[in-house]
Scaffold this motif. Sequence first.
Motif, short mmCIF file in Angstrom:
data_model
loop_
_atom_site.label_atom_id
_atom_site.label_comp_id
_atom_site.label_asym_id
_atom_site.label_seq_id
_atom_site.Cartn_x
_atom_site.Cartn_y
_atom_site.Cartn_z
N GLU A 29 15.70 -44.34 -31.20
CA GLU A 29 17.11 -43.94 -31.16
C GLU A 29 17.51 -43.31 -29.83
OE1 GLU A 29 17.76 -41.35 -34.45
OE2 GLU A 29 17.33 -42.89 -35.96
N GLY A 30 16.51 -43.04 -28.97
CA GLY A 30 16.79 -42.39 -27.70
C GLY A 30 16.40 -43.25 -26.52
N ARG A 31 16.09 -42.59 -25.44
CA ARG A 31 15.67 -43.28 -24.22
C ARG A 31 14.35 -42.68 -23.74
NH1 ARG A 31 20.21 -42.65 -19.99
NH2 ARG A 31 18.85 -44.04 -18.82
N CYS A 32 13.54 -43.50 -23.10
CA CYS A 32 12.19 -43.07 -22.72
C CYS A 32 11.93 -43.31 -21.24
CB CYS A 32 11.14 -43.81 -23.56
SG CYS A 32 11.24 -43.47 -25.33
N GLY A 33 10.83 -42.76 -20.79
CA GLY A 33 10.38 -42.94 -19.42
C GLY A 33 9.06 -42.24 -19.22
N ARG A 34 8.69 -42.10 -17.97
CA ARG A 34 7.46 -41.37 -17.63
C ARG A 34 7.79 -40.36 -16.53
NH1 ARG A 34 2.80 -44.80 -15.77
NH2 ARG A 34 4.44 -45.87 -14.61
N LEU A 35 6.99 -39.30 -16.48
CA LEU A 35 7.23 -38.23 -15.52
C LEU A 35 5.93 -37.86 -14.83
CD1 LEU A 35 8.98 -35.92 -14.31
CD2 LEU A 35 8.36 -34.55 -16.32
N ILE A 36 6.01 -37.74 -13.50
CA ILE A 36 4.88 -37.21 -12.74
C ILE A 36 4.97 -35.68 -12.79
CG2 ILE A 36 3.83 -37.02 -10.45
CD1 ILE A 36 4.91 -39.83 -9.86
N THR A 37 4.06 -35.06 -13.52
CA THR A 37 4.10 -33.60 -13.68
C THR A 37 3.14 -32.88 -12.75
OG1 THR A 37 2.42 -33.71 -15.44
CG2 THR A 37 4.75 -33.81 -16.11
N VAL A 38 2.28 -33.63 -12.07
CA VAL A 38 1.32 -33.03 -11.14
C VAL A 38 1.58 -33.62 -9.75
CG1 VAL A 38 -1.10 -32.62 -10.59
CG2 VAL A 38 -0.37 -32.78 -12.99
N PRO A 39 2.33 -32.92 -8.91
CA PRO A 39 2.60 -33.44 -7.57
C PRO A 39 1.32 -33.59 -6.75
CG PRO A 39 4.08 -31.62 -8.11
CD PRO A 39 3.01 -31.64 -9.16
N GLU A 40 1.37 -34.47 -5.80
CA GLU A 40 0.20 -34.71 -4.95
C GLU A 40 -0.24 -33.41 -4.27
OE1 GLU A 40 -1.16 -37.62 -1.21
OE2 GLU A 40 0.81 -37.85 -2.17
N GLY A 41 -1.54 -33.16 -4.31
CA GLY A 41 -2.10 -31.98 -3.66
C GLY A 41 -2.26 -30.79 -4.57
N PHE A 42 -1.85 -30.92 -5.84
CA PHE A 42 -1.97 -29.80 -6.78
C PHE A 42 -2.96 -30.14 -7.89
CE2 PHE A 42 2.05 -28.96 -4.74
CZ PHE A 42 2.08 -27.57 -4.64
N PRO A 43 -3.64 -29.13 -8.43
CA PRO A 43 -4.57 -29.38 -9.52
C PRO A 43 -3.83 -29.76 -10.80
CG PRO A 43 -4.32 -27.02 -9.18
CD PRO A 43 -3.59 -27.70 -8.06
N PRO A 44 -4.41 -30.60 -11.65
CA PRO A 44 -3.72 -31.06 -12.87
C PRO A 44 -3.81 -30.03 -14.00
CG PRO A 44 -5.85 -32.11 -12.73
CD PRO A 44 -5.70 -31.29 -11.47
N GLY A 45 -3.32 -28.84 -13.74
CA GLY A 45 -3.38 -27.78 -14.72
C GLY A 45 -2.05 -27.54 -15.40
N SER A 46 -2.10 -26.78 -16.50
CA SER A 46 -0.88 -26.49 -17.25
C SER A 46 0.11 -25.66 -16.45
CB SER A 46 -1.24 -25.78 -18.55
OG SER A 46 -2.05 -26.60 -19.37
N GLU A 47 -0.40 -24.79 -15.57
CA GLU A 47 0.51 -23.98 -14.77
C GLU A 47 1.33 -24.84 -13.82
OE1 GLU A 47 -3.16 -24.26 -12.19
OE2 GLU A 47 -2.62 -24.38 -14.30
N VAL A 61 7.01 -22.40 -5.11
CA VAL A 61 6.83 -21.33 -6.10
C VAL A 61 5.40 -21.19 -6.60
CG1 VAL A 61 9.20 -21.66 -6.89
CG2 VAL A 61 7.34 -22.76 -8.15
N TYR A 62 4.51 -22.13 -6.32
CA TYR A 62 3.18 -22.11 -6.95
C TYR A 62 2.32 -20.96 -6.44
CZ TYR A 62 -1.43 -23.62 -8.51
OH TYR A 62 -2.67 -23.68 -9.09
N GLU A 63 1.83 -20.17 -7.37
CA GLU A 63 0.90 -19.08 -7.04
C GLU A 63 -0.29 -19.04 -8.00
OE1 GLU A 63 0.54 -16.96 -4.67
OE2 GLU A 63 2.38 -17.24 -3.52
N GLY A 64 -0.51 -20.09 -8.78
CA GLY A 64 -1.63 -20.10 -9.71
C GLY A 64 -1.28 -19.50 -11.06
#
Length: 423
Positions: A29-47, A61-64
């Motif tokens: 009923e909606g619309r879908c896609g994909r999102l890059i949530t981990v920019p290049e050079g950053f660890p793939p963490g939840s923060e 803004v990233y400080e861990g």
Amino acid sequence: MADLPVERLGGKTLLQYAQKPMMDQLAREGRCGRLITVPEGFPPGSEVANTAILGYDLNKVYEGRGPLEAASIGYEMADDDFAIRCNIITLEDGKIITHNGGNLETEDARVLIDYLNENLAKPINERERLRVGAPVGMGCERVKFITGIQYRHLLVIKGGSKHIVCAPPHDHPNEEWRGLLVKPDSSEVSSFPADTMRLSPQQTADLINELILKSQELLAKHPFNIERAKRGERQANSIWPWSGGYRPSMKTLQEQYPQIKSGTVISAVDLIRGIGHYAGLKIVEVAGATGLADTNYEGKAQAAIEALKEDDFVFVHVEASDEAGHDGDLDLKLKTIEYLDQRLIAPIYNEVRTWAEPVCIAVLPDHLTPVEQRIHVGQPVPFLIWHRSIEPDDVQQYDEMSCVGGSYGLLRLGEFMQALMQE
């Protein structure tokens, strides 16, 4: 909850295999896609991933994790504080067995953290204090531990350097721990004025490694672990600090998006609450929210419904699938996806679809935690956006493969929040 194809499931991902009628309906009923949530050079963490989902530029803004969890705990960081996430983990035969101390409960962890503070917290060296004219008394601890939730705690080092290399324990299951000790970041060249208490990267790394080794000696002798050993259970027998930084500078969501006048974050995890704090969201605690598969899904759903009656934006976070992925528990991770679908998303949908005021719902993971790898993976995540009047695309079910064909395509940086706000 996102994953990779699993041979045991006939080559399907867990999202493809799980029974999740509510998410599939929202996708249709909606619309879908994909999102890059981990920019290049950053660890793939939840923060990283959750901050990116909310539209922030990580380069600014990233400080861990440490500073974010400090905000959630209620610890106000001073300008010279270095705050670093501090897991209590399980070591056996020289290897990291679990990142969670055998699923440590907060009440037990508090006893261990108090014990570590009694034995490891230390003041600023007296000669150093006199040299820089620092006051005697409060605020002069070089090292202190602060209790968080379950196995997730905080280590604060006055004057510590963030230019160090740490190994997230959840990314190194069954690996030798000695080779993963903290190292100075050789790519960073920093100067340290003689009139400050700031430590160099090497001094900071040496201090943290000393604390790790001493914690192992102390925790091995603690009655809690002695009793666990007698019962044949995993011991919470070492600290493991990682992902530290200084106090971040973040604009609130209200300052960035005119559609948001007020907002709420609902999570059992300090890290997410900390992001919410800096994003200008109210923190709502839900009784029985654990961060594990046994969390109070219904309570979170009801809290979200109540928040939506007052606020423009509600961020609901569920950690259960991530933890099951780290444990390599396929059946449990499937259950967490199904619980999320029926016990949290469905009640919210069934309530808000009857309201006169339209509500927009988005569903997405923050990152992949493949059950067969047990670590975070920084691949794009699938997402869906639904509201009553949205024009659907051709996606018929919600999963990693189907969303590739979604009308939003592949989004980056702040494009997801911009798309959500435009809906």
